[in-house]
Write an enzyme that holds these catalytic residues in place. Structure first.
Site, PDB file in Angstrom:
ATOM      1  N   SER A  18       0.854  -1.182   0.000  1.00  0.00           N
ATOM      2  CA  SER A  18       0.000   0.000   0.000  1.00  0.00           C
ATOM      3  C   SER A  18       0.892   1.234   0.000  1.00  0.00           C
ATOM      4  CB  SER A  18      -0.890   0.025   1.246  1.00  0.00           C
ATOM      5  OG  SER A  18      -1.555   1.276   1.386  1.00  0.00           O
ATOM      6  N   TYR A  32      -1.995  -1.000  10.400  1.00  0.00           N
ATOM      7  CA  TYR A  32      -2.047  -1.305   8.964  1.00  0.00           C
ATOM      8  C   TYR A  32      -0.815  -0.761   8.243  1.00  0.00           C
ATOM      9  CZ  TYR A  32      -3.664  -1.278   4.114  1.00  0.00           C
ATOM     10  OH  TYR A  32      -3.763  -1.463   2.749  1.00  0.00           O
TER      11      TYR A  32
END
Length: 265
Positions: A156, A169
């Site tokens: 990401s 995350y």
């Protein structure tokens, strides 16, 4: 000739969203696809049905990737399916003798939780799902792949640009990028390439309704002026698994419409 003709790929988290897009694109490009899911079996079977309608092969495999033993079982069963079907016959000599030729580590979770007050259990739930599963699946896949095999992790842009309430995350995705670089270093001598794809904001049904201000900010900031699509990520994964990327390993391919290059002031 399609880019992935003769390949057999295992895609984790393939029942929806980005995983579905990757699985379908791999099949369109000639690969047989093992579709992993944890609980969304019906959705995964729908993806498998679409792949079979293309004339390609697919199988649905269930596993809880928070469990290392389950990761290893998943890879073993996928490899056995590949060998039994003879699905990788065209690429067998170059990539594993009829077994797996590609792994896409896509499965992950993205809960939101403020860092103050976050418990270790909540931290571990994200890290085990997003990172430890990548470690275990990659290690198991490398044992059954031959030269020419490829592993792609879905990371990401939050690996380098954290968002509020995403500490667990963002940390897990930063570690995924470094894992790929380390694995590229150590598995290169086996002829196995390891890379990451780092998406930006990917559209989904209802996103603009659920988060209108975020979508508006993103499209205003992105040089290409739109959200990403699952197919954008899938195309990057196809490229990295294909012969076109035969001399690319340890690389993080950012797929974000240019948001990461924008000024922060």
């Amino acid at each position: 000739m399609r880019l992935l003709e003769g390949q057999v790929a295992l895609v984790t988290g393939a029942s929806g969203g980005i995983g579905r897009g990757i699985a379908l694109r791999f099949a369109e490009q000639g690969a047989a696809v093992a579709l992993h899911c944890r609980t969304a079996v019906a959705a995964a079977r729908e993806v498998a049905s679409r792949i079979e309608d293309m004339g390609a092969r697919a199988v649905v495999l269930e596993a809880d990737l928070r469990d290392e033993a389950e990761c290893r079982r998943l890879v073993r069963v996928a490899a056995e399916w590949a060998a039994a079907e003879g699905a990788a016959e065209a690429g067998a000599a170059a990539a594993g003798g009829g077994s797996l030729t590609a792994l896409v580590n896509n499965a992950g979770v993205q809960p939101t939780r403020p860092l103050p007050g976050m418990t270790a259990a909540q931290w571990r739930e994200v890290v085990d799902t997003n990172l430890t599963s990548v470690f275990a699946c990659t290690q198991a896949a490398a044992e059954v792949m031959g030269p020419g095999g490829s592993v792609t992790h879905i990371a990401s842009i939050e690996a380098s640009r954290p968002a509020p309430e995403h500490a667990h995350y963002s940390a897990s995705k930063a570690a995924v990028v470094m894992h790929a670089r380390s694995a590229a270093l150590e598995y290169g001598s086996h002829g196995i390439r390891v890379n990451t794809v780092s998406p930006g904001l990917i559209d989904r049904e209802g996103l603009a309704r659920d988060w209108p201000e975020g979508v508006e900010r993103w499209t205003r900031q992105a040089p290409l002026g739109r959200l990403g699509r699952a197919e954008d990520v899938a195309d990057a994964c196809v490229f990295l698994a294909s012969p076109l990327a035969s001399w690319i390993t340890g690389h993080d391919l950012v797929v974000d419409g240019g948001v990461s290059v924008g000024p922060a002031w």
